[in-house]
Design a protein around this motif. Structure first.
Motif, short mmCIF file in Angstrom:
data_model
loop_
_atom_site.label_atom_id
_atom_site.label_comp_id
_atom_site.label_asym_id
_atom_site.label_seq_id
_atom_site.Cartn_x
_atom_site.Cartn_y
_atom_site.Cartn_z
N LEU A 66 0.82 -1.21 0.00
CA LEU A 66 0.00 0.00 0.00
C LEU A 66 0.86 1.27 0.00
O LEU A 66 0.54 2.23 -0.70
CB LEU A 66 -0.95 0.01 1.20
CG LEU A 66 -1.87 1.23 1.32
CD1 LEU A 66 -2.75 1.35 0.09
CD2 LEU A 66 -2.71 1.16 2.59
N ALA A 67 1.94 1.27 0.79
CA ALA A 67 2.78 2.47 0.87
C ALA A 67 3.36 2.86 -0.48
O ALA A 67 3.18 4.01 -0.94
CB ALA A 67 3.88 2.28 1.92
N PRO A 68 4.05 1.94 -1.20
CA PRO A 68 4.54 2.33 -2.52
C PRO A 68 3.41 2.57 -3.52
O PRO A 68 3.55 3.38 -4.44
CB PRO A 68 5.42 1.15 -2.95
CG PRO A 68 4.99 0.01 -2.10
CD PRO A 68 4.55 0.61 -0.81
N ALA A 69 2.27 1.89 -3.34
CA ALA A 69 1.13 2.11 -4.23
C ALA A 69 0.61 3.53 -4.10
O ALA A 69 0.28 4.19 -5.09
CB ALA A 69 0.02 1.11 -3.93
N LEU A 70 0.54 4.03 -2.86
CA LEU A 70 0.09 5.41 -2.64
C LEU A 70 1.08 6.40 -3.24
O LEU A 70 0.69 7.38 -3.87
CB LEU A 70 -0.07 5.67 -1.14
CG LEU A 70 -1.26 5.00 -0.45
CD1 LEU A 70 -1.17 5.15 1.06
CD2 LEU A 70 -2.58 5.59 -0.95
N PHE A 71 2.36 6.13 -3.02
CA PHE A 71 3.39 7.01 -3.56
C PHE A 71 3.34 7.01 -5.09
O PHE A 71 3.44 8.05 -5.74
CB PHE A 71 4.76 6.56 -3.07
CG PHE A 71 5.89 7.49 -3.39
CD1 PHE A 71 5.66 8.84 -3.60
CD2 PHE A 71 7.20 7.03 -3.48
CE1 PHE A 71 6.70 9.73 -3.90
CE2 PHE A 71 8.25 7.88 -3.78
CZ PHE A 71 7.99 9.23 -3.99
N TYR A 72 3.16 5.81 -5.66
CA TYR A 72 3.08 5.67 -7.12
C TYR A 72 1.88 6.43 -7.67
O TYR A 72 2.00 7.17 -8.66
CB TYR A 72 2.99 4.18 -7.47
CG TYR A 72 2.65 3.91 -8.91
CD1 TYR A 72 3.60 4.09 -9.92
CD2 TYR A 72 1.38 3.47 -9.28
CE1 TYR A 72 3.29 3.84 -11.25
CE2 TYR A 72 1.07 3.21 -10.60
CZ TYR A 72 2.02 3.40 -11.57
OH TYR A 72 1.72 3.15 -12.89
N GLN A 73 0.72 6.25 -7.04
CA GLN A 73 -0.49 6.92 -7.52
C GLN A 73 -0.36 8.44 -7.42
O GLN A 73 -0.77 9.18 -8.31
CB GLN A 73 -1.70 6.44 -6.73
CG GLN A 73 -2.13 5.01 -7.03
CD GLN A 73 -2.64 4.84 -8.44
OE1 GLN A 73 -3.12 5.78 -9.07
NE2 GLN A 73 -2.55 3.63 -8.97
N PHE A 74 0.19 8.89 -6.29
CA PHE A 74 0.35 10.33 -6.10
C PHE A 74 1.29 10.92 -7.15
O PHE A 74 1.01 11.95 -7.75
CB PHE A 74 0.88 10.63 -4.70
CG PHE A 74 0.97 12.10 -4.39
CD1 PHE A 74 -0.14 12.79 -3.92
CD2 PHE A 74 2.15 12.81 -4.57
CE1 PHE A 74 -0.08 14.15 -3.65
CE2 PHE A 74 2.23 14.16 -4.30
CZ PHE A 74 1.10 14.83 -3.84
N LEU A 75 2.41 10.24 -7.38
CA LEU A 75 3.40 10.74 -8.33
C LEU A 75 2.89 10.64 -9.76
O LEU A 75 2.89 11.63 -10.51
CB LEU A 75 4.70 9.95 -8.18
CG LEU A 75 5.86 10.35 -9.09
CD1 LEU A 75 6.31 11.76 -8.76
CD2 LEU A 75 7.02 9.38 -8.94
N MET A 76 2.40 9.43 -10.14
CA MET A 76 2.00 9.22 -11.53
C MET A 76 0.80 10.07 -11.91
O MET A 76 0.81 10.80 -12.91
CB MET A 76 1.68 7.75 -11.78
CG MET A 76 1.35 7.46 -13.25
SD MET A 76 0.66 5.82 -13.52
CE MET A 76 -0.94 5.97 -12.73
#
Length: 249
Positions: A66-76
């Motif tokens: 979830l942590a990298p998924a949130l970072f990925y979604q926010f960035l992308m």
């Protein structure tokens, strides 16, 4: 603001859709480069996968990565939607006579998508590795033994508090705006407010007059105040509990 709002919106959606990402990742890795019928099918369909992961790995496993998924979604999505919104605001999507150009629109969308995907790809790889991690009895694909933080580390509490800070500020800012205005409104001789009848009236008037974004005024300042407060509160609470149980055993 386009970058921030689109990124936060994608993060909010990600919390609910991440379990489906975990299931998708497991099912896509199942039977990798093996002929049909020659391998054990741990996941028969999406519903069976949900049940199996929850039963064997625990319900928390449905939120792996979830942590990298949130970072990925926010960035992308922040880059993708924000860049497209910026191009629209600057008028790059229109021709000289002011009409919308499908070619310019497609080009801006493609460029924004490429930038978001390129910068988000390394984070997506980490997310995939974490979501594929499973107990040996239901493991599929290569099992990377990544561990973001050691068990019982203070960093776990800190990371969780950072994520919760985003959720709290998104949920509470409209009420914070309403309460600020209620406290600050002028009153008559009897002390009755002259602008708002109560919190619901304040919320409705703000939304009708200033739009939804008006209910999120000061959200940046709110997070930089509420985010650290939430992080430190949960961090100190977790550490105090740990010390208490350590010295009372």
């Amino acid at each position: 603001m386009d970058f921030l709002m689109s990124g936060l919106a994608a993060c909010g959606a990600c919390v609910f859709t991440n379990p489906l990402e975990v299931v998708k990742t497991r099912m896509q890795l199942q039977g990798e480069l093996q002929a049909p019928g020659t391998y054990q099918r741990h996941y028969r369909n999406v519903f069976h996968a949900f049940f199996t992961i929850g039963k064997v790995d625990g319900l928390a496993a449905l939120q792996k990565g979830l942590a990298p998924a949130l970072f990925y979604q926010f960035l992308m999505n922040g880059i993708r939607l924000g860049t497209y919104g910026l191009a629209e605001a600057k008028g790059y999507l229109h021709t000289a006579d002011g009409t919308l150009s499908p070619v310019h629109s497609a080009a801006a969308g493609a460029l924004a998508g490429i930038m978001g995907a390129y910068l988000g790809s390394p984070i997506y790889m980490v997310k995939t590795h974490l979501q594929a991690q499973a107990s040996s009895e239901i493991a599929v694909g290569h099992q990377y033994k990544h561990q973001i933080f050691p068990p019982q580390s203070w960093k776990v509490a800190l990371a969780a508090a950072m994520v919760s800070g985003i959720a709290v500020v998104m949920a509470m800012t409209p009420f914070d705006v309403a309460s600020t205005r209620l406290y600050n409104q002028p009153t008559d001789a009897q002390g009755k407010g002259l602008m708002y009848r109560g919190i619901l009236d304040a919320l409705l008037q703000t939304a009708r007059t200033e739009g939804i974004l008006g209910m999120y005024k000061g959200i940046g300042a709110s997070y930089f105040r509420l985010g650290p407060h939430t992080i430190l509160s949960l961090f100190f609470w977790d550490q105090l509990r740990s010390l208490y149980y350590t010295y009372t055993k």
